[in-house]
Motif scaffolding. Structure first.
Motif, short mmCIF file in Angstrom:
data_model
loop_
_atom_site.label_atom_id
_atom_site.label_comp_id
_atom_site.label_asym_id
_atom_site.label_seq_id
_atom_site.Cartn_x
_atom_site.Cartn_y
_atom_site.Cartn_z
N ASP A 7 0.84 -1.20 0.00
CA ASP A 7 0.00 0.00 0.00
C ASP A 7 0.87 1.24 0.00
O ASP A 7 1.72 1.41 0.87
N PHE A 8 0.65 2.09 -1.01
CA PHE A 8 1.33 3.38 -1.08
C PHE A 8 0.39 4.46 -0.56
O PHE A 8 -0.75 4.56 -1.01
N TYR A 9 0.87 5.25 0.38
CA TYR A 9 0.12 6.40 0.90
C TYR A 9 0.90 7.66 0.59
O TYR A 9 2.12 7.69 0.77
N GLY A 10 0.21 8.70 0.17
CA GLY A 10 0.88 9.97 -0.07
C GLY A 10 0.17 10.84 -1.08
O GLY A 10 -0.87 10.47 -1.63
N THR A 11 0.77 11.98 -1.32
CA THR A 11 0.26 12.92 -2.31
C THR A 11 1.10 12.79 -3.58
O THR A 11 2.22 12.29 -3.55
N ILE A 12 0.56 13.27 -4.68
CA ILE A 12 1.26 13.17 -5.95
C ILE A 12 2.26 14.31 -6.09
O ILE A 12 1.90 15.47 -6.04
N GLY A 13 3.54 13.92 -6.25
CA GLY A 13 4.59 14.91 -6.51
C GLY A 13 4.68 15.20 -7.99
O GLY A 13 4.65 16.34 -8.42
N ARG A 14 4.80 14.13 -8.79
CA ARG A 14 4.84 14.24 -10.25
C ARG A 14 3.86 13.23 -10.83
O ARG A 14 4.05 12.03 -10.69
N LYS A 15 2.84 13.72 -11.50
CA LYS A 15 1.80 12.84 -12.06
C LYS A 15 2.38 11.87 -13.08
O LYS A 15 1.98 10.70 -13.13
N VAL A 16 3.34 12.30 -13.88
CA VAL A 16 3.96 11.43 -14.88
C VAL A 16 4.61 10.22 -14.20
O VAL A 16 4.50 9.09 -14.68
N TYR A 17 5.25 10.46 -13.07
CA TYR A 17 5.88 9.37 -12.32
C TYR A 17 4.83 8.36 -11.85
O TYR A 17 5.00 7.15 -12.01
N VAL A 18 3.74 8.85 -11.30
CA VAL A 18 2.66 7.97 -10.83
C VAL A 18 2.05 7.21 -11.99
O VAL A 18 1.78 6.01 -11.89
N ASP A 19 1.83 7.90 -13.12
CA ASP A 19 1.28 7.23 -14.31
C ASP A 19 2.18 6.08 -14.75
O ASP A 19 1.70 4.99 -15.08
N ASN A 20 3.49 6.30 -14.74
CA ASN A 20 4.44 5.24 -15.13
C ASN A 20 4.42 4.08 -14.14
O ASN A 20 4.50 2.91 -14.54
N LEU A 21 4.31 4.40 -12.86
CA LEU A 21 4.20 3.34 -11.84
C LEU A 21 2.96 2.50 -12.10
O LEU A 21 3.02 1.27 -12.07
N GLN A 22 1.85 3.16 -12.34
CA GLN A 22 0.59 2.45 -12.55
C GLN A 22 0.65 1.59 -13.81
O GLN A 22 0.12 0.47 -13.82
N LYS A 23 1.31 2.08 -14.86
CA LYS A 23 1.46 1.28 -16.08
C LYS A 23 2.29 0.03 -15.80
O LYS A 23 1.96 -1.07 -16.26
N ASP A 24 3.36 0.19 -15.05
CA ASP A 24 4.23 -0.94 -14.70
C ASP A 24 3.46 -1.96 -13.87
O ASP A 24 3.55 -3.17 -14.10
N ILE A 25 2.70 -1.48 -12.92
CA ILE A 25 1.89 -2.37 -12.07
C ILE A 25 0.87 -3.12 -12.91
O ILE A 25 0.72 -4.34 -12.78
N LYS A 26 0.20 -2.41 -13.79
CA LYS A 26 -0.82 -3.03 -14.64
C LYS A 26 -0.19 -4.04 -15.60
O LYS A 26 -0.72 -5.14 -15.78
N SER A 27 0.92 -3.69 -16.22
CA SER A 27 1.55 -4.60 -17.19
C SER A 27 2.04 -5.89 -16.53
O SER A 27 2.19 -6.91 -17.19
N ASN A 28 2.26 -5.85 -15.24
CA ASN A 28 2.67 -7.04 -14.49
C ASN A 28 1.51 -7.68 -13.73
O ASN A 28 1.74 -8.55 -12.90
N ARG A 29 0.32 -7.20 -13.99
CA ARG A 29 -0.91 -7.73 -13.38
C ARG A 29 -0.84 -7.74 -11.84
O ARG A 29 -1.18 -8.74 -11.20
N LEU A 30 -0.40 -6.64 -11.29
CA LEU A 30 -0.27 -6.53 -9.84
C LEU A 30 -1.27 -5.54 -9.23
O LEU A 30 -1.12 -5.14 -8.08
N GLU A 31 -2.30 -5.18 -9.98
CA GLU A 31 -3.25 -4.17 -9.51
C GLU A 31 -3.97 -4.56 -8.21
O GLU A 31 -4.40 -3.69 -7.47
N LYS A 32 -4.09 -5.85 -7.96
CA LYS A 32 -4.77 -6.30 -6.74
C LYS A 32 -3.82 -6.38 -5.56
O LYS A 32 -4.26 -6.50 -4.42
N GLN A 33 -2.51 -6.32 -5.83
CA GLN A 33 -1.53 -6.43 -4.76
C GLN A 33 -0.81 -5.12 -4.45
O GLN A 33 -0.30 -4.96 -3.35
N ILE A 34 -0.70 -4.23 -5.42
CA ILE A 34 -0.05 -2.94 -5.18
C ILE A 34 -1.09 -1.86 -5.36
O ILE A 34 -1.63 -1.66 -6.45
#
Length: 124
Positions: free
Chosen positions: A56-83
């Motif tokens: 679980d990540f808690y926090g505010t968004i510093g850079r939206k592009v960074y968060v978008d890339n994290l979410q893409k990586d999580i999705k491409s590895n099918r980890l959306e239910k775990q991260i």
């Protein structure tokens, strides 16, 4: 006398915390220098062996592009239910009570609040 600005859990509450929960947390602003991507990379290698664990990540968004890339990586590895991105919390102490592991892969921290806050709980 200067009081301690970091809340310390009383021993009675510390003894009630169940360290067997299968939850890893990171509480800080989502940003490159905080290196949440390191957590994602490491967890990719562990997720299959530990399917009942969650990050679980808690926090505010510093850079939206960074968060978008994290979410893409999580999705491409099918980890959306775990991260999971939990967003901002105004009660980080209750978050620490829910976790077994608290991680801090930041590139640098002067005197990061999450280190102090976590040490006020069971993490040290």
């Amino acid at each position: 006398m200067i009081p301690n600005a970091i809340m310390q859990l009383p021993d009675s509450e510390l003894s009630e915390i169940d360290c067997r929960t299968k939850k890893i947390i990171y509480a800080a602003r989502y940003a490159d220098n905080k290196q949440q991507d390191v957590i994602v990379t490491v967890f990719k290698n562990l997720a299959e062996r530990f399917p009942d664990w969650e990050v679980d990540f808690y926090g505010t968004i510093g850079r939206k592009v960074y968060v978008d890339n994290l979410q893409k990586d999580i999705k491409s590895n099918r980890l959306e239910k775990q991260i999971l991105f939990k967003g901002y919390t105004n009660n980080v102490y209750s978050v620490y009570k829910q976790a077994s592991i608290c991680v801090f892969p930041s590139k640098n921290e002067g005197s990061g609040m999450h280190y102090s806050q976590a040490s006020g709980h069971k993490f040290s």
